[in-house]
Scaffold this motif. Structure first.
Motif, PDB file in Angstrom:
ATOM      1  N   MET A   1       0.902  -1.294   0.029  1.00  0.00           N
ATOM      2  CA  MET A   1      -0.168  -0.191   0.091  1.00  0.00           C
ATOM      3  C   MET A   1       1.009   1.169   0.024  1.00  0.00           C
ATOM      4  O   MET A   1       2.002   1.272   0.549  1.00  0.00           O
ATOM      5  CB  MET A   1      -0.790   0.053   1.001  1.00  0.00           C
ATOM      6  CG  MET A   1      -2.214  -0.611   1.077  1.00  0.00           C
ATOM      7  SD  MET A   1      -3.407  -0.072   2.458  1.00  0.00           S
ATOM      8  CE  MET A   1      -4.838  -0.989   1.563  1.00  0.00           C
ATOM      9  N   LYS A   2       0.420   2.289  -0.906  1.00  0.00           N
ATOM     10  CA  LYS A   2       0.797   3.528  -0.619  1.00  0.00           C
ATOM     11  C   LYS A   2       0.542   4.308   0.851  1.00  0.00           C
ATOM     12  O   LYS A   2      -0.572   4.241   0.970  1.00  0.00           O
ATOM     13  CB  LYS A   2       0.742   4.370  -1.930  1.00  0.00           C
ATOM     14  CG  LYS A   2       1.216   3.533  -3.125  1.00  0.00           C
ATOM     15  CD  LYS A   2       1.061   4.586  -4.381  1.00  0.00           C
ATOM     16  CE  LYS A   2       1.686   3.979  -5.749  1.00  0.00           C
ATOM     17  NZ  LYS A   2       1.351   4.768  -6.602  1.00  0.00           N
ATOM     18  N   ASN A   3       1.464   5.139   1.082  1.00  0.00           N
ATOM     19  CA  ASN A   3       0.968   5.985   2.211  1.00  0.00           C
ATOM     20  C   ASN A   3       0.935   7.481   1.738  1.00  0.00           C
ATOM     21  O   ASN A   3       1.734   7.974   1.239  1.00  0.00           O
ATOM     22  CB  ASN A   3       1.998   5.762   3.455  1.00  0.00           C
ATOM     23  CG  ASN A   3       2.018   4.486   4.024  1.00  0.00           C
ATOM     24  OD1 ASN A   3       1.007   4.126   4.550  1.00  0.00           O
ATOM     25  ND2 ASN A   3       2.991   3.688   4.060  1.00  0.00           N
ATOM     26  N   GLY A   4      -0.336   8.139   2.305  1.00  0.00           N
ATOM     27  CA  GLY A   4      -0.558   9.557   2.371  1.00  0.00           C
ATOM     28  C   GLY A   4      -0.418  10.179   3.594  1.00  0.00           C
ATOM     29  O   GLY A   4       0.171   9.412   4.436  1.00  0.00           O
ATOM     30  N   ASN A   5      -1.018  11.344   3.691  1.00  0.00           N
ATOM     31  CA  ASN A   5      -0.932  11.976   5.126  1.00  0.00           C
ATOM     32  C   ASN A   5      -2.210  11.637   5.976  1.00  0.00           C
ATOM     33  O   ASN A   5      -1.688  11.586   7.376  1.00  0.00           O
ATOM     34  CB  ASN A   5      -0.792  13.434   4.967  1.00  0.00           C
ATOM     35  CG  ASN A   5       0.389  14.200   4.190  1.00  0.00           C
ATOM     36  OD1 ASN A   5       1.422  13.612   4.346  1.00  0.00           O
ATOM     37  ND2 ASN A   5       0.312  15.038   3.230  1.00  0.00           N
ATOM     38  N   LYS A   8      -3.944   5.271   3.583  1.00  0.00           N
ATOM     39  CA  LYS A   8      -2.891   4.538   3.083  1.00  0.00           C
ATOM     40  C   LYS A   8      -4.081   3.626   1.895  1.00  0.00           C
ATOM     41  O   LYS A   8      -5.209   3.537   2.175  1.00  0.00           O
ATOM     42  CB  LYS A   8      -2.278   3.414   3.705  1.00  0.00           C
ATOM     43  CG  LYS A   8      -3.274   2.483   4.565  1.00  0.00           C
ATOM     44  CD  LYS A   8      -2.488   1.687   5.542  1.00  0.00           C
ATOM     45  CE  LYS A   8      -3.235   0.835   6.389  1.00  0.00           C
ATOM     46  NZ  LYS A   8      -2.356  -0.080   7.313  1.00  0.00           N
ATOM     47  N   TYR A   9      -3.388   3.326   0.680  1.00  0.00           N
ATOM     48  CA  TYR A   9      -4.255   3.004  -0.442  1.00  0.00           C
ATOM     49  C   TYR A   9      -3.542   2.206  -1.369  1.00  0.00           C
ATOM     50  O   TYR A   9      -2.238   2.134  -1.350  1.00  0.00           O
ATOM     51  CB  TYR A   9      -4.847   4.361  -1.165  1.00  0.00           C
ATOM     52  CG  TYR A   9      -3.773   5.138  -1.842  1.00  0.00           C
ATOM     53  CD1 TYR A   9      -3.458   5.023  -2.971  1.00  0.00           C
ATOM     54  CD2 TYR A   9      -3.179   6.064  -0.977  1.00  0.00           C
ATOM     55  CE1 TYR A   9      -2.469   5.934  -3.661  1.00  0.00           C
ATOM     56  CE2 TYR A   9      -2.453   6.938  -1.475  1.00  0.00           C
ATOM     57  CZ  TYR A   9      -2.165   6.751  -2.964  1.00  0.00           C
ATOM     58  OH  TYR A   9      -1.105   7.550  -3.378  1.00  0.00           O
ATOM     59  N   ALA A  10      -4.265   1.226  -2.178  1.00  0.00           N
ATOM     60  CA  ALA A  10      -3.687   0.616  -3.134  1.00  0.00           C
ATOM     61  C   ALA A  10      -4.441   0.565  -4.444  1.00  0.00           C
ATOM     62  O   ALA A  10      -5.817   0.578  -4.333  1.00  0.00           O
ATOM     63  CB  ALA A  10      -3.595  -0.962  -2.736  1.00  0.00           C
TER      64      ALA A  10
END
Length: 219
Positions: A1-5, A8-10
């Motif tokens: 998963m990618k991390n934002g502020n 987190k998402y994929a």
């Protein structure tokens, strides 16, 4: 998963995403992050999990004082999902074919019973008539097969927040929405189901996502 502020998402391979925007403590909807992760693993759909508490910035509300930056990050990721799915042409804002957004939330057992699910559509504002009918029939049939005593109701108490409808119809000049092919459902799951029947719930919702792709996707 990618991390934002704030999330987190994929990305995924289906015309659908699932999310758990209230997964972070305090006041977390417990186990909703695990349900979302499970659905993603079984279907390959995209997903978002909130990493900020609703007490700091509520992603399930329109942008405003205190949550503006968080909501716009969340909405930007949804936009990325839609372009990635191929349903939006560059510069276009209207989806070419149906898309499914399933928001996973948690409710107390006391409202409808320990084996209960309430689906919010703001009385049909967040989805088409046809997709709403299909979603209800499919969810009820699949839950009956797995857990015969489960109660599924629509738009009784947790009808959904207006921010859910904004993805479909927009929110004035600041957010145009994606048109009639965007179908969103706020799925409130009782605590007992989330805690003790999580594999069954994941299997049912994964089946719903997979069936949607087969029935409504034009890819």
């Amino acid at each position: 998963m990618k991390n934002g502020n704030y999330i987190k998402y994929a990305f995924g391979s289906r015309c659908c995403h699932v999310d758990a925007v209230h997964a972070a403590s305090p006041r977390a909807d417990r186990f909703t992050d695990e349900i979302v992760t499970g659905i993603m693993a079984k279907t390959g759909c995209a997903g978002i999990i909130g990493t900020v508490s609703r007490t700091i910035a509520d992603l399930n509300r329109p942008p405003g004082q205190g949550n503006d930056e968080a909501v716009w990050e969340y909405r930007d990721v949804i936009s990325q999902f839609l372009y990635h799915s191929g349903l939006l042409a560059p510069g276009d804002r209207n989806l070419a074919s149906p898309y499914l957004h399933v928001g996973i939330h948690g409710m107390k057992d006391q409202l409808h019973g320990p084996l209960s699910i309430e689906v919010g559509t703001i009385y049909g504002k967040t989805c088409s008539v046809g997709v709403r009918k299909w979603f209800g029939e499919t969810l009820k049939a699949r839950m009956k097969t797995v857990l015969p005593g489960t109660k599924v109701v629509f738009d009784k108490h947790w009808v959904g927040n207006q921010s859910l409808a904004a993805h479909r119809w927009g929110e004035g000049r600041r957010y145009s929405g994606y048109g009639k092919n965007y179908n969103a459902f706020q799925v409130e799951i009782a605590r007992t189901l989330r805690e003790h029947y999580r594999p069954e719930v994941i299997a049912v919702l994964a089946g719903v996502v997979a069936e949607f792709s087969g029935m409504f996707s034009r890819r």
